[in-house]
Write a protein that holds these residues in place. Sequence first.
Motif, PDB file in Angstrom:
ATOM      1  N   PRO A   1       4.219  10.451  11.702  1.00  0.00           N
ATOM      2  CA  PRO A   1       3.546  10.148  11.942  1.00  0.00           C
ATOM      3  C   PRO A   1       1.815   8.577  11.770  1.00  0.00           C
ATOM      4  O   PRO A   1       1.324   8.718  11.887  1.00  0.00           O
ATOM      5  N   GLN A   2       2.632   8.450  10.684  1.00  0.00           N
ATOM      6  CA  GLN A   2       1.799   7.123   9.613  1.00  0.00           C
ATOM      7  C   GLN A   2       1.367   6.042  10.268  1.00  0.00           C
ATOM      8  O   GLN A   2       0.181   6.083   9.949  1.00  0.00           O
ATOM      9  N   CYS A   3       2.019   5.656  11.438  1.00  0.00           N
ATOM     10  CA  CYS A   3       0.525   5.015  12.899  1.00  0.00           C
ATOM     11  C   CYS A   3       0.075   5.367  13.344  1.00  0.00           C
ATOM     12  O   CYS A   3      -1.215   4.631  13.542  1.00  0.00           O
ATOM     13  N   PHE A   4      -0.474   6.558  12.796  1.00  0.00           N
ATOM     14  CA  PHE A   4      -2.057   7.128  13.321  1.00  0.00           C
ATOM     15  C   PHE A   4      -2.582   7.139  11.893  1.00  0.00           C
ATOM     16  O   PHE A   4      -4.027   7.389  12.226  1.00  0.00           O
ATOM     17  N   PHE A   5      -2.404   7.285  11.455  1.00  0.00           N
ATOM     18  CA  PHE A   5      -3.164   7.311  10.071  1.00  0.00           C
ATOM     19  C   PHE A   5      -3.930   5.708   9.709  1.00  0.00           C
ATOM     20  O   PHE A   5      -4.219   5.200  10.452  1.00  0.00           O
ATOM     21  N   GLY A   6      -4.855   6.160   8.890  1.00  0.00           N
ATOM     22  CA  GLY A   6      -5.981   4.620   8.637  1.00  0.00           C
ATOM     23  C   GLY A   6      -5.363   4.681   6.560  1.00  0.00           C
ATOM     24  O   GLY A   6      -4.971   5.744   6.024  1.00  0.00           O
ATOM     25  N   SER A   7      -5.880   3.643   6.256  1.00  0.00           N
ATOM     26  CA  SER A   7      -5.371   3.055   5.069  1.00  0.00           C
ATOM     27  C   SER A   7      -6.058   1.988   4.905  1.00  0.00           C
ATOM     28  O   SER A   7      -6.588   1.165   5.700  1.00  0.00           O
ATOM     29  N   ASP A   8      -5.907   1.620   3.586  1.00  0.00           N
ATOM     30  CA  ASP A   8      -6.806   0.537   2.738  1.00  0.00           C
ATOM     31  C   ASP A   8      -5.750  -0.359   3.492  1.00  0.00           C
ATOM     32  O   ASP A   8      -6.082  -1.378   2.581  1.00  0.00           O
ATOM     33  N   ALA A   9      -4.820  -0.533   3.300  1.00  0.00           N
ATOM     34  CA  ALA A   9      -3.539  -2.185   4.026  1.00  0.00           C
ATOM     35  C   ALA A   9      -4.643  -3.163   5.151  1.00  0.00           C
ATOM     36  O   ALA A   9      -4.313  -3.596   4.954  1.00  0.00           O
ATOM     37  N   GLY A  10      -5.115  -1.619   5.859  1.00  0.00           N
ATOM     38  CA  GLY A  10      -5.734  -2.649   7.002  1.00  0.00           C
ATOM     39  C   GLY A  10      -7.196  -3.402   6.267  1.00  0.00           C
ATOM     40  O   GLY A  10      -7.355  -4.902   6.957  1.00  0.00           O
ATOM     41  N   HIS A  11      -7.771  -2.783   5.432  1.00  0.00           N
ATOM     42  CA  HIS A  11      -8.746  -3.581   4.722  1.00  0.00           C
ATOM     43  C   HIS A  11      -8.183  -4.733   3.769  1.00  0.00           C
ATOM     44  O   HIS A  11      -9.292  -6.875   3.926  1.00  0.00           O
ATOM     45  N   LEU A  12      -7.246  -4.664   3.164  1.00  0.00           N
ATOM     46  CA  LEU A  12      -6.505  -6.188   2.695  1.00  0.00           C
ATOM     47  C   LEU A  12      -6.026  -6.955   3.293  1.00  0.00           C
ATOM     48  O   LEU A  12      -5.828  -8.194   3.419  1.00  0.00           O
ATOM     49  N   TYR A  13      -5.349  -5.951   4.766  1.00  0.00           N
ATOM     50  CA  TYR A  13      -4.648  -7.813   6.148  1.00  0.00           C
ATOM     51  C   TYR A  13      -6.433  -8.392   6.669  1.00  0.00           C
ATOM     52  O   TYR A  13      -5.928  -9.026   7.038  1.00  0.00           O
ATOM     53  N   LYS A  14      -7.110  -7.104   6.820  1.00  0.00           N
ATOM     54  CA  LYS A  14      -8.321  -7.947   7.916  1.00  0.00           C
ATOM     55  C   LYS A  14      -9.200  -8.960   6.730  1.00  0.00           C
ATOM     56  O   LYS A  14      -9.874  -9.979   7.050  1.00  0.00           O
ATOM     57  N   LYS A  15      -9.570  -8.525   5.730  1.00  0.00           N
ATOM     58  CA  LYS A  15     -10.424  -9.322   5.084  1.00  0.00           C
ATOM     59  C   LYS A  15      -9.620 -10.602   4.638  1.00  0.00           C
ATOM     60  O   LYS A  15     -10.421 -11.615   4.399  1.00  0.00           O
TER      61      LYS A  15
ATOM     62  N   ASN B   1       1.137  -1.044   0.338  1.00  0.00           N
ATOM     63  CA  ASN B   1      -0.135  -0.460   0.068  1.00  0.00           C
ATOM     64  C   ASN B   1       0.955   1.379   0.167  1.00  0.00           C
ATOM     65  O   ASN B   1       1.884   1.180   0.740  1.00  0.00           O
ATOM     66  N   CYS B   2       1.067   1.747  -1.121  1.00  0.00           N
ATOM     67  CA  CYS B   2       1.698   3.216  -1.331  1.00  0.00           C
ATOM     68  C   CYS B   2       1.326   4.712  -0.743  1.00  0.00           C
ATOM     69  O   CYS B   2       1.678   5.810  -1.783  1.00  0.00           O
ATOM     70  N   GLU B   3       0.247   4.668   0.499  1.00  0.00           N
ATOM     71  CA  GLU B   3       0.276   5.593   1.535  1.00  0.00           C
ATOM     72  C   GLU B   3       1.778   6.165   2.069  1.00  0.00           C
ATOM     73  O   GLU B   3       2.449   5.750   1.497  1.00  0.00           O
ATOM     74  N   PRO B   4       1.540   7.838   1.838  1.00  0.00           N
ATOM     75  CA  PRO B   4       3.033   8.826   1.592  1.00  0.00           C
ATOM     76  C   PRO B   4       3.590   8.542   3.182  1.00  0.00           C
ATOM     77  O   PRO B   4       2.584   8.669   4.099  1.00  0.00           O
ATOM     78  N   SER B   5       4.611   7.786   3.220  1.00  0.00           N
ATOM     79  CA  SER B   5       5.457   7.321   4.131  1.00  0.00           C
ATOM     80  C   SER B   5       6.675   8.168   4.391  1.00  0.00           C
ATOM     81  O   SER B   5       7.628   7.743   5.500  1.00  0.00           O
ATOM     82  N   ASP B   6       7.113   9.108   3.603  1.00  0.00           N
ATOM     83  CA  ASP B   6       8.517   9.241   3.004  1.00  0.00           C
ATOM     84  C   ASP B   6       9.232   7.888   3.353  1.00  0.00           C
ATOM     85  O   ASP B   6      10.703   8.124   3.497  1.00  0.00           O
ATOM     86  N   LEU B   7       8.755   7.188   2.008  1.00  0.00           N
ATOM     87  CA  LEU B   7       9.932   6.050   1.867  1.00  0.00           C
ATOM     88  C   LEU B   7      10.205   5.084   2.776  1.00  0.00           C
ATOM     89  O   LEU B   7      11.087   3.944   2.856  1.00  0.00           O
ATOM     90  N   LYS B   8       9.366   5.427   4.755  1.00  0.00           N
ATOM     91  CA  LYS B   8       9.372   4.323   5.097  1.00  0.00           C
ATOM     92  C   LYS B   8       8.238   3.060   4.784  1.00  0.00           C
ATOM     93  O   LYS B   8       7.824   3.161   4.189  1.00  0.00           O
ATOM     94  N   ALA B   9       8.946   2.396   6.300  1.00  0.00           N
ATOM     95  CA  ALA B   9       8.271   1.169   5.738  1.00  0.00           C
ATOM     96  C   ALA B   9       7.278   0.917   7.131  1.00  0.00           C
ATOM     97  O   ALA B   9       8.371   1.033   8.345  1.00  0.00           O
TER      98      ALA B   9
END
Length: 405
Positions: free
Chosen positions: A348-362, A173-181
């Motif tokens: 701050p990215q750990c406080f964001f939401g993303s579609d990674a949550g759907h791919l992980y949970k579903k 998931n390519c949400e803006p992370s400043d290239l952090k993992a």
Amino acid sequence: MSSSSSITFPEPDEIRCHEILQGLIRIKSYSKTDGELEATAYMADQMKDIGLEAGVKKFDNGQRQNALGIWKGTGGGKSLLFNGHVDTNPATEGWTVDPWGGTVKDGMIYGIGVSNMKAGCAAYLCAVKTLFESGWKPRGDIVLTHVVGELQGGPGTVALIDQGYCNVDYFVNCEPSDLKAITMHAESHIFRIELTGVTRHMSKREDSTDALLAATDLIPRLDKLTFGNAKNDDVKACNRCHVGVVRAGLGREMADWRPPQVADFAVIRGAARFGPGQTSNDVETALEIECMETQRKFPELKYQIFNERSDSMPSFEVSKQAHIVRRINKAYEEVRPGQKQPTGALAPQCFFGSDAGHLYKKLGLEGIVCGPGGKYNTMPDERVEITDYMDCIRMFIRLIVDICG
């Protein structure tokens, strides 16, 4: 051309990579507007031009659509999905350049949504384009998804999951992370607290229970909250509570034309972030404890807590030792020799939401959140450093070869 280990990787065409991203920026793709249709059609056309099996996939009774492209592998390799959204926040006041101009200056590319997250969408498309045109062939399938609705909780990605297009081995998931993992992010809980006091004229305020004063007692403690049942320090790092709205006045209508009278009703609205393994119940328990403490100081105070969450994304997590994490770390270090990729439940990215949550949970998929942009995200003159954009493309080229080759 650049070389890493025994493999020589093709170098992306920087001018063409700029043009593809600028074309996407110039589409005004606000959520739930015709601009979404134009942006997804644009990305589908770009994928067709590369030579992928590509098109748009309708959902929501045909009113909305995602773009999907598949580069079929020759067989025997692992499959990899890239996920990003093309819908954007509205442009605000304070811009000094055209929000839809795709302006390039001072080593930056500007535009509404370029950080969140059109640069990410263009990066994985350009990585695939570069590899395809080099003549390299994958063994595993590569799936490119350009979705809408992420800003409303992710109905676009959920639609592709339900339609069966996301059954892969790994995802990025390519949400803006400043290239952090980013290996973990939180889920959101929106709450409302109503405080009811006892009014008196200011001349007799000693006999009152001031709801506004009670709110000012409660809010600083809410801002410091963490929640129970955190299974490790990374989960605790995803905990945050923030009060964004406070109103007070006389009666439930919060009349404000009589300032000499003590406010007897206040409303606090806020958001909490909680990590994997925690629940809304953990948030509500913590809110309850703090309300009870305020009630102890204001004995006649009454309070009620309401859960207002309507479109929350699930939390996401992956082990720092997972295969996809180690592979993205390796790609980063090859592109930026001598540098270690920041990895973990990082703010701050750990406080964001993303579609990674759907791919992980579903689907239970193993994935990572990593993309260009973030530093200048969701602000006037939103922009992405061109170095980060191009390095992200180079990282994704290496990741695709590593996973799918």
